[in-house]
Each structure stands twice: as C-alpha cells, then as structure tokens.
Design a protein around this motif. Structure first.
Motif, mmCIF file in Angstrom:
data_model
loop_
_atom_site.group_PDB
_atom_site.id
_atom_site.type_symbol
_atom_site.label_atom_id
_atom_site.label_comp_id
_atom_site.label_asym_id
_atom_site.label_seq_id
_atom_site.Cartn_x
_atom_site.Cartn_y
_atom_site.Cartn_z
ATOM 1 N N ILE A 76 9.163 16.621 -1.330
ATOM 2 C CA ILE A 76 8.043 16.832 -0.419
ATOM 3 C C ILE A 76 6.791 16.134 -0.950
ATOM 4 O O ILE A 76 6.052 15.513 -0.181
ATOM 5 C CB ILE A 76 7.795 18.339 -0.194
ATOM 6 N N ALA A 77 6.572 16.210 -2.255
ATOM 7 C CA ALA A 77 5.415 15.529 -2.849
ATOM 8 C C ALA A 77 5.514 14.022 -2.633
ATOM 9 O O ALA A 77 4.512 13.370 -2.319
ATOM 10 C CB ALA A 77 5.323 15.847 -4.337
ATOM 11 N N ILE A 117 4.554 13.219 0.906
ATOM 12 C CA ILE A 117 3.102 13.313 1.104
ATOM 13 C C ILE A 117 2.420 12.057 0.562
ATOM 14 O O ILE A 117 1.545 11.480 1.225
ATOM 15 C CB ILE A 117 2.540 14.585 0.441
ATOM 16 N N GLY A 138 3.053 9.188 2.835
ATOM 17 C CA GLY A 138 2.200 9.327 4.021
ATOM 18 C C GLY A 138 0.777 8.882 3.746
ATOM 19 O O GLY A 138 0.165 8.183 4.561
ATOM 20 N N VAL A 139 0.241 9.271 2.591
ATOM 21 C CA VAL A 139 -1.122 8.863 2.221
ATOM 22 C C VAL A 139 -1.183 7.340 2.069
ATOM 23 O O VAL A 139 -2.119 6.694 2.550
ATOM 24 C CB VAL A 139 -1.568 9.569 0.919
ATOM 25 N N SER A 161 4.661 1.736 -0.143
ATOM 26 C CA SER A 161 5.192 2.950 0.491
ATOM 27 C C SER A 161 6.664 2.757 0.859
ATOM 28 O O SER A 161 7.451 3.709 0.758
ATOM 29 C CB SER A 161 4.366 3.340 1.712
#
Length: 105
Positions: free
Chosen positions: A2-3, A6, A9-10, A58
C-alpha cells in the motif's frame, strides 16, 4: 504494498504537474537558485523533462508492486535496475551540456 502504491500515486501526480510546465519549485537545486540564475533556464522545458522522468520512475516502481503481487522476483530486479538507471541518466542529462539554458544567455 500500500505504501508503494501511495508513493507511485504521488510520483504520477507530480509528474503530471511537471509535464504541464508547472511546479519548478519541486525540482531540487533549481528551487534554491537566485532569481537571476533561474531566468537563464528554460523552466518549462526543464519541468516537462522532469515530469517525464517522474512518470518513468513511477513505472519502474510499479514493477516492484507487480513483482510482489505476482510473486515474480525478476520483475523486482528489473524495476530496481530501471529505477537506478533512470536516476543516473537524469542526473547526467540535466547536469551536462546546458540543455535547459535559454539561447540568449
């Protein structure tokens, strides 16, 4: 996992901001230059390049997530090698050749 999602996404959001030629204050080193020095650079071109690099980073990080989800170790290795390669390429490309300097300075 999950981290990682995130963080990805950032990176994507920051990449989109930079691709639009905005957010030069997010670029380390550039944001600390005096105003006279900043005027010597094509800020839009620099932002767009950094946006592309953020999206590429990413993507490489998404390989880490796929590796964990699919339990495929070689995807993680490819993602790490790609990430490190992109970082070194970016550092080399931006800091050599005055690529982002304006013509009239």
């Amino acid at each position: 996992m999950i981290a990682s999602l995130i963080i990805i996404g950032v990176f994507i959001v920051l990449g989109i901001i930079l691709l639009n030629g905005k957010g030069s204050f997010l670029i380390a080193g550039f944001n600390t230059l005096p105003k006279e020095e900043k005027e010597k650079y094509d800020t839009t071109a620099l932002c767009k390049f950094m946006g592309k690099m953020m999206l590429a980073l990413s993507f490489s990080m998404s390989l880490w997530v796929f590796s964990e989800a699919l339990k495929v170790r070689w995807l993680f290795i490819i993602g790490v090698v790609l990430f490190i390669s992109l970082v070194f390429f970016t550092l080399f490309y931006v800091n050599t050749g005055d690529r982002f300097k304006k013509e009239n300075h």
